[in-house]
Design a protein around this motif. Structure first.
Motif, PDB file in Angstrom:
ATOM      1  N   GLY A  76      66.599  68.451  -2.396  1.00 31.92           N
ATOM      2  CA  GLY A  76      65.206  68.141  -2.666  1.00 31.92           C
ATOM      3  C   GLY A  76      64.692  67.039  -1.774  1.00 31.92           C
ATOM      4  O   GLY A  76      65.425  66.505  -0.926  1.00 31.92           O
TER       5      GLY A  76
ATOM      6  N   ARG B 143      67.766  73.520  -6.527  1.00 30.84           N
ATOM      7  CA  ARG B 143      66.691  72.627  -6.102  1.00 30.84           C
ATOM      8  C   ARG B 143      66.589  71.462  -7.087  1.00 30.84           C
ATOM      9  O   ARG B 143      66.810  71.622  -8.278  1.00 30.84           O
TER      10      ARG B 143
ATOM     11  N   ALA C 118      69.036  75.903  -0.563  1.00 32.68           N
ATOM     12  CA  ALA C 118      68.929  76.825  -1.693  1.00 32.68           C
ATOM     13  C   ALA C 118      69.564  78.167  -1.353  1.00 32.68           C
ATOM     14  O   ALA C 118      70.281  78.766  -2.173  1.00 32.68           O
TER      15      ALA C 118
END
Length: 531
Positions: free
Chosen positions: A184, A170, A164
């Motif tokens: 993720g 995300r 990120a």
């Protein structure tokens, strides 16, 4: 030679074959025989998710293929493990469950596999799964295969945060019908901490049916063809050579390597190559064995401070015992995790319309699975290209069934693959320099902290890269003359013969391919039953 007869004879009891046997035998008026070269899937380590690493290292349920020397990889031979056990590679893989991008399947349809676009395959993906995460309209809730996102380690969470901070969005769900993008947690096909394979979820409940016979230790040797129609399979079994006659259909689901090999040994393939092998040509089908595709990966291998890696746990007898006890009591902890804990997908070249590379975070560090864990805390992540342009081929080494085929993957043969792999390495470098992941890293084992330009990254890739275990495409479906299969997976030019496994893919999906194999097998069973 003894003979056995059934309506359907299926050669190959892997991820696809188990689904086909279960679905076809749902019709009590249809008899089904499933032939699998390997043993039953009784080994405890098959069902423990983290056991995949132990199985890869032992080679116990492995065909033990290897490529020819690969020119793009410093002429190294690359070990290609493929499952040789009931459930096939789905019984020994790392359990990462990713359907693929919707555009992957729209490209299938555009490539001539009409009827295989996202709108047609998406309902099948939903129907085959039970998603154990938050409710979502794009996820299935009543299917045989269970899918979950297990609890991540500290380092995996740090990896996602670092992605990120490197500019990636995300993503909590890779399988909800949206383009795959961002970073993720991984999703795994596990149920209550155990592998949720097609052997367990489809085949095992069906094995009590009187119209289904499962024969393990049966190596298919030839497809029988009479007057242009497939009539059965010969196989070497523990009881000797047998003929299995198919009244309605022969189905080959032996995988992207054994399927073209079996076809060619049966006289179905390129006539010139068959003549070289001294095999009579039953059907000239030059597309058999061509169009081979695979995902290539290289690794960043990192030494970390103590942060709960598997390397730390396995060096401490008390922590080992705690890990084992936690798994036995609650089916949780590191043993319930498969090949990885977190994913990232990203675009790395100007103008890219969707993700081109995949990073897979792994909470342990090895140089090779055969050598085992490194003696210090460590993590690694794979980086690789989603849709390589290089194409390889599979040919026979001899007419002897015992000889392994000749595998030429031709990794990095296309210049675009070289460019994208270098960009994937640069993205990996950017991620590991972001907090909080950077705060856990104490050293870089591969490629080394001095590797920071294109030449250094390419040297690392050529010297160390390997397969992600996703071979496919070698008996592709399509509408052109070179495609051996039509879009209903029927072999062109031979009645009564269907191919249903990863060899039928026209193009490799962007991520891990097992869910696509399951989807294809479900659709193949539907085609066969409607006929």
């Amino acid at each position: 030679m003894s003979a056995v007869e059934a309506d359907f004879v299926i050669a190959g009891g892997g991820s696809a074959g188990c689904i086909l046997a279960a679905r076809l035998s749902e019709d009590p008026t249809a008899s089904v025989i499933l032939l699998e070269a390997g043993p039953p899937d009784r080994d405890m380590w098959i069902h423990v998710p983290m056991g995949y690493a132990k199985l890869f290292g032992s080679g116990r349920y492995d065909w033990r293929y290897e490529t020819e020397p690969e020119p793009g990889l410093e002429n190294r031979r690359i070990h290609w493990p493929r499952g040789k056990v009931l459930g096939g590679s789905g019984s020994v893989n790392g359990l990462v469950f990713l359907r693929g991008s919707p555009r992957d399947f729209d490209r299938w349809a555009q490539a001539g596999a009409r009827g295989w676009g996202w709108d047609e395959v998406e309902p099948v993906f939903r129907a085959l799964e039970t998603w154990e995460g938050p409710p979502s309209e794009g996820r299935g809730t009543t299917g045989p295969v269970h899918v979950c996102a297990p609890k991540m380690s500290r380092a995996a969470a740090a990896f996602i945060d670092a992605c990120a901070n490197a500019g990636l969005p995300r993503n909590r769900d890779w399988n909800n019908g949206q383009p795959i993008d961002g970073a993720g947690p991984v999703q795994l096909n596990t149920r209550r901490g155990r592998r949720s394979s097609t052997a367990r979820e489809y085949l095992k409940p069906a094995m009590g049916r009187p119209n289904l016979q499962v024969v393990t230790g049966a190596i298919a040797t030839r497809i029988l063809v009479e007057n242009g129609r497939a009539t059965g399979i010969t196989a070497m079994t523990p009881g000797g050579e047998r003929t299995y006659t198919a009244r309605r259909q022969v189905v080959v689901s032996a995988g992207a390597i054994e399927t073209p090999k079996l076809l060619m040994l049966s006289g179905i393939g390129d006539g010139a190559h068959l003549a070289e092998m001294g095999i009579e040509t039953r059907l000239h089908a030059p597309g058999v064995g061509q169009n081979l595709q695979d995902h290539l990966i290289a690794k960043f291998i990192l030494r970390t401070s103590p942060c709960g890696t598997i390397n730390e746990i396995m060096r401490n007898p008390f922590r080992q015992a705690g890990m084992g006890l936690g798994y036995l009591l609650a089916r949780g902890g590191p043993l319930a995790i498969g090949a990885g804990e977190a994913n990232a997908f990203a675009r790395v070249t100007p103008g890219a319309e969707e993700a081109e590379v995949q990073l897979l975070f792994i909470n342990f560090a090895v140089l090779t699975y055969q050598e085992g864990l490194l003696p210090h805390p460590g993590i690694m992540f794979n980086f690789g290209q989603c849709r390589p342009d290089s194409r390889g081929r599979i040919t026979l080494r001899s007419p002897d069934i015992a000889d392994k085929p000749v595998i030429r993957a031709n990794y990095l043969d296309h210049p675009n693959d070289v460019r994208v792999m270098i960009e994937a390495a640069k993205l990996s470098r950017r991620v590991i320099e972001q907090q909080p992941l950077a705060g856990l890293i104490e050293g870089e084992i591969r490629p080394g902290k001095d590797a920071r330009d294109d030449d250094a990254y390419l040297r690392h890739i050529r010297a160390t890269a390997s397969t992600v275990f996703h071979p496919c495409g070698t008996v592709r479906m399509g509408s052109d003359d070179l495609a051996p299969l039509d879009p209903e997976l029927r072999f062109k030019g031979i009645d009564g013969l269907t191919v249903a496994d990863a060899s039928a893919f026209p193009l490799i999906p962007s991520p891990n391919i097992q869910p696509a194999v399951m989807m294809l097998a479900e659709r193949a069973a539907g085609f066969l039953r409607r006929r």
